[in-house]
Design an enzyme around this catalytic site. Sequence first.
Site, PDB file in Angstrom:
ATOM      1  N   HIS A 130      -4.150   3.640   7.540  1.00 43.08           N
ATOM      2  CA  HIS A 130      -4.461   4.098   6.187  1.00 43.08           C
ATOM      3  C   HIS A 130      -3.586   3.459   5.132  1.00 43.08           C
ATOM      4  O   HIS A 130      -3.781   3.709   3.946  1.00 43.08           O
ATOM      5  CB  HIS A 130      -4.310   5.614   6.125  1.00 43.08           C
ATOM      6  CG  HIS A 130      -2.903   6.090   6.375  1.00 43.08           C
ATOM      7  ND1 HIS A 130      -2.259   5.823   7.546  1.00 43.08           N
ATOM      8  CD2 HIS A 130      -2.049   6.797   5.610  1.00 43.08           C
ATOM      9  CE1 HIS A 130      -1.045   6.361   7.500  1.00 43.08           C
ATOM     10  NE2 HIS A 130      -0.896   6.943   6.343  1.00 43.08           N
ATOM     11  N   CYS A 131      -2.599   2.638   5.519  1.00 45.49           N
ATOM     12  CA  CYS A 131      -1.643   2.117   4.538  1.00 45.49           C
ATOM     13  C   CYS A 131      -1.625   0.595   4.443  1.00 45.49           C
ATOM     14  O   CYS A 131      -1.933   0.025   3.403  1.00 45.49           O
ATOM     15  CB  CYS A 131      -0.234   2.620   4.885  1.00 45.49           C
ATOM     16  SG  CYS A 131       0.036   4.381   4.584  1.00 45.49           S
ATOM     17  N   ILE A 132      -1.230  -0.062   5.524  1.00 46.82           N
ATOM     18  CA  ILE A 132      -0.911  -1.491   5.454  1.00 46.82           C
ATOM     19  C   ILE A 132      -2.087  -2.361   5.006  1.00 46.82           C
ATOM     20  O   ILE A 132      -1.904  -3.293   4.227  1.00 46.82           O
ATOM     21  CB  ILE A 132      -0.366  -1.995   6.807  1.00 46.82           C
ATOM     22  CG1 ILE A 132       0.747  -1.076   7.316  1.00 46.82           C
ATOM     23  CG2 ILE A 132       0.173  -3.409   6.672  1.00 46.82           C
ATOM     24  CD1 ILE A 132       1.899  -0.920   6.381  1.00 46.82           C
TER      25      ILE A 132
END
Length: 431
Positions: free
Chosen positions: A269-271
């Site tokens: 969900h981030c990188i």
Amino acid sequence: MKIAIIGLGYVGLPLAIRFASSGSEVLGLDTDPSKVESLSRGDSYIRHIPSTEVASLVERGAFEASTDFSRVAEVEAILICVPTPLDVHREPDLSYVLQSGAGIAPYLDSGLKTVKGEIRPKLVVLESTTYPGTTDTELREVLEKGSGLKAGVGFHLAYSPEREDPGRTDHSVRTIPKVMGGYTEACLKRCEELYSMAVDQIHPVSSCRIAEATKLTENIFRSVNIALMNELKVVFHEMGIDVWDVIDAASTKPFGYMPFYPGPGLGGHCIPIDPFYLTWKAREYGKHTRFIELAGEVNTDMPDYVIGRVAEVLNEEGKAIRGSKILLLGIAYKPDVDDDRESPSYALMSRLERRGAAVSYNDPYVPEIRSLRHYPEFAGRKSVEISAEYDLILLATHHSEYREYDFSYFEVPIVDTRSCLKYPGLRYVKA
């Protein structure tokens, strides 16, 4: 204290459990009725969160789930933990954040609590990853318009980025230091007071924008370094050098080096998402984030590189991708969890099938593929058993089950994008 947490996914649910376990009464809010029904029964839908933990909190009244956003009138603080994806043009999509803000705004002026003779406005904290300025501009404006109140006066507003890493056991919501910034000093003070109830260490900063930039910096750091390893993997392969051996050797240096590892692409969900939030916002200031965007290009190209290696291996067997039966190992984006958000495995499946392959998958943590935003055609597919009855096996996720699996008698080619197999087959290739 009674608080509400909006969004009961991989970030919101662990946070709700932490606060409920710390003595707060937690109201979990989500637009998905199935999630609410599951939690109300005491059942967890996230593999690394045991149902017994949820059930215990529900039974003693510390945690309750609901789809009724008007119930934020009952609470003192509201934490927003909703997705912030990229749209089809790879631009920030704040719709979930702003819809949540609009949903709670009419109830910010209700249920004010008197403490020592003073009126305490409600506290709203955004945890979703976003670009600097979201909290004190877009979200603030939605909340003020919908409530008729002024931020910092009629309600308090802060930003505290989530630092959740699903499945991790050496750190937890309680032990990971919590960064936070407030719209005003009073907002920050309320935020510090809130999180001090549930986490061991807080780290206040002087503004919401610094807190927002902190989260982006953390993830951009990882994205850039992973991209470097992915690029080195490609270069070293042409030189006949195993990049994983290089990383292992370099890791012996006790200073000046931190290991990062290549893979088939970025997931989670981030990188894959957060760096583009900053590149988009930077254009507003007339700046071009060349370094960040280059890292994004390298990482985004990794599935194509892996497909190229698959084609090479099949060619050595006298076969083409078209018409080949391929078993993909791993749908989750990281090992030993059921989190498949932005998983590069879907890009690999899609590219292979577009080139005519018949792709099956195995994943002990993802028995059936759920509905997907980017790859809806895969919804409903189910995990199959591992066998040698394929033209090629492609390992995408380094689950423990795969690391320990005995492939030593397999004659089918195995392409390992994680360099993780202890007992590889007779035809084993790293990619």
